[in-house]
Design a protein around this motif. Structure first.
Motif, PDB file in Angstrom:
ATOM      1  N   SER A 466       0.821  -1.210   0.000  1.00  0.00           N
ATOM      2  CA  SER A 466       0.000   0.000   0.000  1.00  0.00           C
ATOM      3  C   SER A 466       0.851   1.253   0.000  1.00  0.00           C
ATOM      4  O   SER A 466       0.468   2.286  -0.545  1.00  0.00           O
ATOM      5  CB  SER A 466      -0.907   0.005   1.232  1.00  0.00           C
ATOM      6  N   SER A 467       2.024   1.171   0.625  1.00  0.00           N
ATOM      7  CA  SER A 467       2.857   2.357   0.818  1.00  0.00           C
ATOM      8  C   SER A 467       4.280   1.915   1.144  1.00  0.00           C
ATOM      9  O   SER A 467       4.522   0.766   1.521  1.00  0.00           O
ATOM     10  CB  SER A 467       2.306   3.206   1.961  1.00  0.00           C
ATOM     11  N   THR A 468       5.202   2.843   1.012  1.00  0.00           N
ATOM     12  CA  THR A 468       6.580   2.555   1.426  1.00  0.00           C
ATOM     13  C   THR A 468       6.648   2.428   2.942  1.00  0.00           C
ATOM     14  O   THR A 468       7.461   1.660   3.475  1.00  0.00           O
ATOM     15  CB  THR A 468       7.515   3.670   0.942  1.00  0.00           C
ATOM     16  N   ALA A 469       5.806   3.171   3.644  1.00  0.00           N
ATOM     17  CA  ALA A 469       5.763   3.077   5.108  1.00  0.00           C
ATOM     18  C   ALA A 469       5.424   1.656   5.544  1.00  0.00           C
ATOM     19  O   ALA A 469       5.949   1.161   6.555  1.00  0.00           O
ATOM     20  CB  ALA A 469       4.749   4.072   5.666  1.00  0.00           C
ATOM     21  N   GLU A 470       4.554   0.974   4.804  1.00  0.00           N
ATOM     22  CA  GLU A 470       4.226  -0.419   5.130  1.00  0.00           C
ATOM     23  C   GLU A 470       5.460  -1.304   4.982  1.00  0.00           C
ATOM     24  O   GLU A 470       5.732  -2.155   5.838  1.00  0.00           O
ATOM     25  CB  GLU A 470       3.112  -0.920   4.214  1.00  0.00           C
ATOM     26  N   LEU A 471       6.222  -1.115   3.900  1.00  0.00           N
ATOM     27  CA  LEU A 471       7.424  -1.920   3.681  1.00  0.00           C
ATOM     28  C   LEU A 471       8.451  -1.680   4.774  1.00  0.00           C
ATOM     29  O   LEU A 471       9.069  -2.623   5.287  1.00  0.00           O
ATOM     30  CB  LEU A 471       8.025  -1.590   2.310  1.00  0.00           C
ATOM     31  N   VAL A 472       8.652  -0.414   5.122  1.00  0.00           N
ATOM     32  CA  VAL A 472       9.629  -0.088   6.161  1.00  0.00           C
ATOM     33  C   VAL A 472       9.191  -0.653   7.509  1.00  0.00           C
ATOM     34  O   VAL A 472      10.019  -1.135   8.299  1.00  0.00           O
ATOM     35  CB  VAL A 472       9.833   1.445   6.239  1.00  0.00           C
TER      36      VAL A 472
END
Length: 658
Positions: A466-472
């Motif tokens: 959904s977002s880079t924040a999710e990956l991080v």
């Protein structure tokens, strides 16, 4: 040429001989007059014969020269009038003053082209002549002409190169093309299948691909359960492109009893390269297609130009966290051997970019390495300024946010540069940092485009996220636990997820909720998130006025173009595009406005039926299937809107798969 009007004369050397003979006769006459008389008669006869012979030879030479002159003139006339190539004389205003009969056959009603503009031959001629081009190619009535320009003489020589062009076309059509076909989600679909169902699926997919290859004249060979090799020609490639690679749709329609459709990606290599190089291009194209989420075709030539087809579906969420754990450990090792970690997102950062950067900063601190976030205070949009204000209250966190110039001073050969929420060098906060170290990491959730960071050490791109924040957030879960995640850091990450998912309403998978749940367990504050997301009344009014200017194009597309002279930030036009998408009957929305940097910004949104990523890529932008944008230089709002509509027309008239 000699003067034919003069009478023939004896050669000078004969007169010398005759003069000497006369002197000799005088001597003979003095001593023997009888012999002198005989010799005088003989000399007179000789002189007469010589003069007559030389006159005859001169007359024959005159006749021969006259014949040659006539023939040369005749040949010149025939060359000028009957040679199988065109000759055109034109005036200063590019009007045709004279043309040989060869060119008149291209005149209407077989009359003459004299008196017409050179545009009657080709619209390209006059502009190219003005550019001082001395070799121009153009097509006229099915003929391909190579034109030699003599600008000073205002003269054109036009040679028919149709046969040569046809031979070149045949040669180009027959060039080898290599393609690697990969079943994107074969492992995920078959992992819970029994042998009977797996065999049935393999047979169905293979049958579809074999039928497709037979229809188009491709050689197809299965090299593993998930991979096929196809060999064809450039002519076949054009046929496949004309059909928009409908094999993507055919494979997706294969009946899979467990519900998920089979999707495939194709990497194609073509051009002047050798066979090994074509194989490398095909593999590189496949990597690019997979990096963009799969279910699409990437075609690359030897100069690196790429074309895309497909990408109509959202990438399927991965069911295993193995990759996240591996990437997390690899990142940890890179951080530990680095002098410091420099983190940067894209220009004009949003919640996702800034939140992900703060998350990577925590990973650096967890591994006892100094980390810094590149942050330009003059490049902050309204969407994140409340988060920035909250960060300023935390002195320990705020001191790790540095401006781009300070980042250059801190970056060395052993620095680790981490790029988040973008993979395009032209969009990062400071592109110079990428050239100052050999250690670079890219973490992004956007579909991969042609422009990419050179030689990255580690890449973690998952378009399903959904977002880079999710990956991080997932990477943080596998880091050492000696550094606690602060409430503000967890809230920043959660804000990035909530903003990019429109409060969990779009592009949301099970792992999105897992990441959000983890952040909540670390103290992420929902109330603080809502405060970050609040907007000013004047921003709301500006967005409403922008939406008021929208029109519906092709029955289901909303296009809003701002007033000339009024600038809007990318966050505001993105919000306007989101709002337009909620309107009844709207499948896609585009908002166009001027930016403060002088460029024209376009924000695009869709519900999934229309691939706005492909549309924005044609305007040098990118993004996701449902969320994309671009910025265009040296244009106007009207021209940008016209270009967008042309691309939309091409998209729909050419089929939705491109």
């Amino acid at each position: 040429m000699p003067d034919l009007q003069k009478k023939p004369k004896l050669s000078s050397h004969l007169w010398v001989i005759y003069a000497l003979s006369i002197l000799l006769l005088v001597v003979i006459w003095y001593f023997q007059w009888v012999l002198g008389l005989i010799m005088t008669l003989f000399l007179a006869a000789s002189i007469y014969y010589s003069i007559r012979t030389e006159r005859t030879l001169l007359q024959e030479a005159e006749k021969y020269i006259a014949t040659i002159s006539h023939r040369i003139k005749k040949v010149g006339d025939e060359a000028l009038l009957e040679m199988p190539f065109g000759i055109v004389l034109y005036s200063d205003d590019y009007k045709i003053e004279w043309a040989n009969p060869y060119m008149n056959k291209f005149a209407e009603d077989n009359n003459t082209i004299v008196g017409n503009s050179l545009n009657v031959l080709s619209e390209d001629l006059i502009p190219r002549i003005k550019e001082s081009k001395d070799n121009i190619w153009f097509e006229l009535d099915g003929y391909k002409f190579q034109t030699k320009v003599k600008k000073e003489e205002r003269l054109l020589y036009m040679f028919d190169r149709t046969a040569h062009a046809e031979l070149q076309t045949l040669y180009n059509n027959d060039k080898t093309v290599l393609a690697i076909i990969y079943l994107d989600n074969y492992e995920e679909i078959t992992q819970n299948m029994d042998d009977r169902l797996k065999s049935q699926l393999n047979s169905q997919v293979t049958a579809v691909l074999n039928n497709w290859s037979s229809e188009n004249g491709l050689y197809l060979k299965r090299t593993s359960q998930e991979r096929f090799l196809a060999v064809g020609t450039q002519e076949i490639l054009r046929q496949l492109e004309h059909a928009k690679f409908d094999i993507l749709d055919r494979v997706r329609e294969v009946d899979v009893q467990q519900g998920n459709s089979v999707t495939l990606s194709i990497g194609v290599g073509y051009g002047e390269a050798t066979l090994p190089d074509l194989g490398g291009l095909a593999q590189s194209s496949l990597d690019l297609a997979l990096g963009r989420g799969g279910d699409q075709v990437a075609i690359k030539d030897e100069v690196g130009k790429v074309r895309f087809y497909g990408g109509k579906t959202n990438p399927m969420e991965k069911r295993t966290r193995v990759r996240a754990r591996v990437i997390s450990h690899a990142l940890m090792e890179l951080v530990k051997v680095s002098d410091n970690v420099i983190i940067m997102g894209h220009k004009a950062p949003d919640m996702d970019s800034l939140g992900a950067a703060i998350g990577i900063l925590n990973i650096a601190k967890t591994n006892d390495v100094e980390g810094y976030v590149v942050f330009d205070p003059d490049d902050v949009d309204t969407g994140v300024y409340r988060l920035v204000e909250e960060i300023q209250k935390d002195e320990e966190l705020w001191e790790h946010l540095i401006d781009p110039e300070e980042a250059e001073e801190l970056t060395g050969n052993r620095s680790l540069v981490v790029v988040v929420d973008t993979h395009r060098p032209s969009m990062v906060a400071n592109e110079n940092l990428l050239q100052m170290t050999d250690y670079k990491v890219v973490i992004d959730h956007h579909r991969r485009g042609e422009e990419f960071v050179d030689n990255p050490t580690l890449v973690y791109m998952e378009p399903y996220a959904s977002s880079t924040a999710e990956l991080v957030t997932e990477l943080l879960e596998y880091q050492p636990k000696n550094q606690k995640l602060k409430i503000l850091e967890a809230t920043a990450l959660l804000s990035g997820i909530i903003v990019d998912t429109k409060s969990f309403s779009m592009r949301t998978g099970s792992r999105t909720f897992d990441a959000a749940s983890y952040l909540r367990s670390k103290g992420a504050d929902n109330v603080l998130v809502q405060r970050f997301m609040k907007e000013d009344l004047d921003v709301y009014v500006k967005r409403s006025k922008l939406i008021e200017r929208s029109e519906v194009y092709r029955d289901s597309i909303a296009i809003a173009t701002a007033e000339t002279g009024k600038t809007y930030g990318h966050i505001l036009i993105a919000q306007a595009a989101d709002t337009l998408l909620t309107m009844n009957g709207i499948k896609a929305s585009f908002v166009i406005s001027e930016r403060k940097d002088g460029r024209i910004g376009i924000s695009a949104r869709s519900l999934g039926e229309i691939n706005v990523q492909l549309i924005m890529e044609k305007m040098d932008g990118g993004g996701h299937l449902t969320n994309a944008a671009t910025q265009i230089e040296d244009t106007t709002l009207e021209d940008a809107e016209g270009l967008l509509k042309d691309i939309l027309d091409e998209y729909f008239e050419g089929g939705e798969s491109e």
